[in-house]
Design an enzyme around this catalytic site. Structure first.
Site, short mmCIF file in Angstrom:
data_model
loop_
_atom_site.label_atom_id
_atom_site.label_comp_id
_atom_site.label_asym_id
_atom_site.label_seq_id
_atom_site.Cartn_x
_atom_site.Cartn_y
_atom_site.Cartn_z
N GLY A 259 0.78 -1.23 0.00
CA GLY A 259 0.00 0.00 0.00
C GLY A 259 0.82 1.28 0.00
O GLY A 259 0.27 2.37 0.14
N GLU A 301 4.68 -6.12 1.64
CA GLU A 301 4.26 -6.56 0.30
C GLU A 301 4.02 -5.39 -0.65
O GLU A 301 2.89 -5.16 -1.08
CB GLU A 301 2.95 -7.36 0.41
CG GLU A 301 3.00 -8.55 1.32
CD GLU A 301 1.63 -9.18 1.51
OE1 GLU A 301 0.61 -8.47 1.37
OE2 GLU A 301 1.57 -10.38 1.81
N PRO A 302 5.05 -4.64 -1.00
CA PRO A 302 4.82 -3.52 -1.92
C PRO A 302 4.63 -3.97 -3.37
O PRO A 302 5.31 -4.88 -3.83
CB PRO A 302 6.12 -2.71 -1.80
CG PRO A 302 7.15 -3.74 -1.47
CD PRO A 302 6.46 -4.79 -0.65
N GLY A 303 3.70 -3.35 -4.05
CA GLY A 303 3.52 -3.61 -5.48
C GLY A 303 3.80 -2.34 -6.26
O GLY A 303 4.80 -2.18 -6.95
N ARG A 304 2.89 -1.36 -6.07
CA ARG A 304 2.95 -0.09 -6.79
C ARG A 304 4.32 0.60 -6.66
O ARG A 304 4.86 1.07 -7.66
CB ARG A 304 1.86 0.82 -6.21
CG ARG A 304 1.67 2.12 -6.94
CD ARG A 304 0.80 3.07 -6.09
NE ARG A 304 -0.37 2.44 -5.52
CZ ARG A 304 -1.57 2.41 -6.09
NH1 ARG A 304 -1.76 3.00 -7.25
NH2 ARG A 304 -2.59 1.81 -5.49
N ARG A 340 -7.46 3.38 -14.64
CA ARG A 340 -7.34 3.98 -13.30
C ARG A 340 -8.00 5.37 -13.16
O ARG A 340 -8.64 5.62 -12.14
CB ARG A 340 -5.87 4.05 -12.87
CG ARG A 340 -5.21 2.66 -12.82
CD ARG A 340 -3.85 2.65 -12.14
NE ARG A 340 -3.98 2.91 -10.73
CZ ARG A 340 -3.67 4.05 -10.15
NH1 ARG A 340 -3.18 5.03 -10.86
NH2 ARG A 340 -3.85 4.21 -8.87
N CYS A 371 -15.26 3.72 -26.75
CA CYS A 371 -16.60 4.23 -27.02
C CYS A 371 -17.35 4.61 -25.77
O CYS A 371 -18.43 4.08 -25.51
CB CYS A 371 -17.36 3.18 -27.82
SG CYS A 371 -16.53 2.87 -29.38
N GLU A 372 -16.78 5.45 -24.97
CA GLU A 372 -17.56 6.05 -23.89
C GLU A 372 -16.90 7.33 -23.40
O GLU A 372 -15.67 7.48 -23.46
CB GLU A 372 -17.81 5.06 -22.76
CG GLU A 372 -16.62 4.44 -22.12
CD GLU A 372 -17.08 3.44 -21.06
OE1 GLU A 372 -17.31 2.28 -21.45
OE2 GLU A 372 -17.21 3.82 -19.89
N1 LLP Z 1 -0.81 -7.05 -0.42
C1 LLP Z 1 -2.12 -7.27 -0.58
C2 LLP Z 1 -2.78 -8.31 0.19
C3 LLP Z 1 -2.85 -6.50 -1.50
O1 LLP Z 1 -4.15 -6.71 -1.65
C4 LLP Z 1 -2.19 -5.50 -2.25
C5 LLP Z 1 -2.91 -4.68 -3.22
C6 LLP Z 1 -0.80 -5.32 -2.06
C7 LLP Z 1 -0.15 -6.10 -1.13
C8 LLP Z 1 0.00 -4.31 -2.82
O2 LLP Z 1 -0.45 -3.01 -2.65
P1 LLP Z 1 0.40 -1.79 -3.28
O3 LLP Z 1 1.72 -1.75 -2.56
O4 LLP Z 1 0.60 -2.08 -4.72
O5 LLP Z 1 -0.44 -0.59 -3.06
N2 LLP Z 1 -5.90 -1.30 -8.55
C9 LLP Z 1 -5.62 -0.34 -7.52
C10 LLP Z 1 -4.79 -0.93 -6.42
C11 LLP Z 1 -5.37 -2.17 -5.81
C12 LLP Z 1 -4.49 -2.77 -4.76
C13 LLP Z 1 -4.94 -4.14 -4.43
N3 LLP Z 1 -4.15 -4.80 -3.45
C14 LLP Z 1 -4.96 0.89 -8.15
O6 LLP Z 1 -4.77 0.91 -9.36
O7 LLP Z 1 -4.65 1.85 -7.45
#
Ligand code: LLP
Length: 444
Positions: A259, A301-304, A340, A371-372
């Site tokens: 997050g 658990e970073p993704g973004r 997004r 188309c929107e």
């Molecule tokens: N761990 C769990 C259990 C999660 O559900 C998520 C994201 C992450 C880690 C990684 O979160 P991050 O570090 O990437 O914020 N589609 C949305 C974001 C949805 C996130 C879902 N879960 C967007 O485009 O902002």
């Protein structure tokens, strides 16, 4: 005003803070990332294209490893996954968080060690669980009461599986309602407040084939403050102490989820990772000392924050339209490669690349080709007044949750992903073509 000065103003080129660190200005309004001119990428691989700076991804993995030397850092694959991404993350020493058999199988077949993978999901399908058990996944995170018996049965009386419990700590955080997961009014996890989490823990401890390694929480996404994490951590440590008191079990792991927020436009706040790491560790040590609890191993658990700022989306302008007060610049992608803005109202900062503008900036709405009317890529973008069909636009911070949420809308096809690194460009994921659509469409 000279054209050169105008161009600086018109392109907003001065502030490259949200671009990959390798970004360099080139003559004639060009921009290079990873040592490769973006205009050349567009010419060679066509548009729309997503450019991923390998060095930036690797650098961000290292920043996490350095900031969290005593923790396990799991990259959240949902942000973006490809075989190259799997390799980079593995080579940089991170683990992986997946939430489907698809993500899991792609990672393992690309060589990721299954014991370093964690499976999430509020509704795990039989196929998800089958793949997880067959491949020997490290941990499964239990998200609801009905999963306990299901997983125990799938593991079998002779089997063994490490699991965690996803707890909802009652902390509200996150950049948008749709990505807040820390309170009881949403679908994920087991409540700490109503006792559901404690109850699940008791039941798991009664299943000999399940080994409960720890607790997990993920309070939301695009969080830019440290404080909500500290509040959540305090509550999680409290629950760990209660579990010790009730069951005599000291859980060795605490996963605080991801997050971590990033800036999408210059000047926007981002989460300070060093501060997060330092204050989480201090809070954990203090909380455990107060509860006379052995300090658990921390997981994040970073993704973004790993992949978002490493990506740049490239579009070609197809049409420019003046309607009332507004200027619409329409490009060859849109909500099928980036939903997004439509989903969360996120605002991006596109930039003209590849030529020097001859007009000053004006407020522009960059729209897609779908188309929107809600197919908007960037509202209130400051772009040169002379933008015309054929121009190239580059949108930074495009690496996370764009292609991973891309769709087949209007059969436009998902863009190619091009890696840039040390002056070379290569395709990681090829563009989706009409043949791809036709090969799946097997009925008549
Ligand atoms: N761990 C769990 C259990 C999660 O559900 C998520 C994201 C992450 C880690 C990684 O979160 P991050 O570090 O990437 O914020 N589609 C949305 C974001 C949805 C996130 C879902 N879960 C967007 O485009 O902002």
């Amino acid at each position: 005003m000279t054209i050169a000065v105008l161009s600086e103003v018109a392109t907003g080129a001065e502030d490259l803070s949200i671009w990959p660190a390798s970004t360099r200005r080139l003559p004639h309004g060009g921009l290079a990332v990873g040592g490769v001119s973006l205009a050349e990428v567009a010419d060679r691989f066509e548009t729309p294209a997503y450019v991923l700076d390998e060095g930036e991804v690797r650098g961000r993995c290292r920043t996490y490893r350095d900031a969290f030397p005593d923790a396990d850092v799991l990259y959240a694959a949902k942000a973006f996954l490809s075989r190259a991404m799997v390799r980079w993350v593995r080579e940089e020493g991170l683990g992986l968080d997946v939430c489907s058999a698809g993500e899991l199988e792609l990672a393992v077949t690309a060589g990721f060690p299954p014991e370093r993978i964690v499976l999430h999901g509020n509704a795990k399908s039989p196929r998800d669980l089958e793949a997880a058990l067959r491949l020997g996944i490290g941990r499964i995170v239990i998200d609801g009461p009905s999963e306990i018996a299901r997983i125990a049965a799938a593991v079998g009386p002779e089997g063994h599986q490490r699991v965690m419990v996803r707890v909802v700590p009652g902390v509200s955080a996150g950049g948008h309602d749709k990505i807040r997961t820390g309170t009881d009014d949403q679908k994920f996890g087991l409540s700490l407040t109503d006792g559901a989490a404690q109850h699940a823990v008791a039941r798991i401890l009664g299943q000999p084939q399940l080994e409960l390694t720890g607790l997990h929480c993920h309070i939301g996404s695009q969080i830019t403050e440290v404080k909500p994490y500290l509040v959540a951590l305090r509550r999680m440590v409290g629950l760990m102490a209660r579990i010790r008191d009730t069951h005599g079990v000291v859980l060795p792991e605490l996963d605080m989820g991801g997050g971590h927020g990033i800036a999408y436009r210059p000047g926007e706040p981002a989460l300070d990772l060093t501060a997060l790491a330092r204050r989480l560790r201090a809070e954990l040590v203090a909380g455990c000392a107060a509860a006379r609890l052995t300090v658990p191993r921390l997981l994040v658990e970073p993704g973004r924050a790993v992949v978002g700022p490493a990506g740049v989306a490239l579009y070609r302008v197809l049409a420019v339209k003046h309607t009332g007060e507004k200027v619409f610049v329409a490009v060859d992608g849109g909500m099928s490669d980036n939903p997004r803005p439509a989903l969360y109202g996120v605002r991006y900062a596109p930039r003209l690349i590849g030529r020097v503008p001859t007009a000053g900036p004006r407020t522009t709405t960059v729209v897609g080709r779908h188309c929107e009317a809600g197919d908007i890529l960037a509202s209130d973008a400051e772009l040169p007044g002379d933008i015309h069909p054929g121009d190239l636009l580059a949108v930074p911070v495009a690496g996370a949750y764009q292609l991973s949420m891309a769709s087949g809308y209007n059969l436009v096809g998902r863009p190619a992903v091009v890696a840039v690194h040390e002056g070379a460009a290569r395709v990681l994921v090829r563009r989706e073509t009409l043949d791809d659509f036709r090969s799946r469409d097997i009925g008549d």
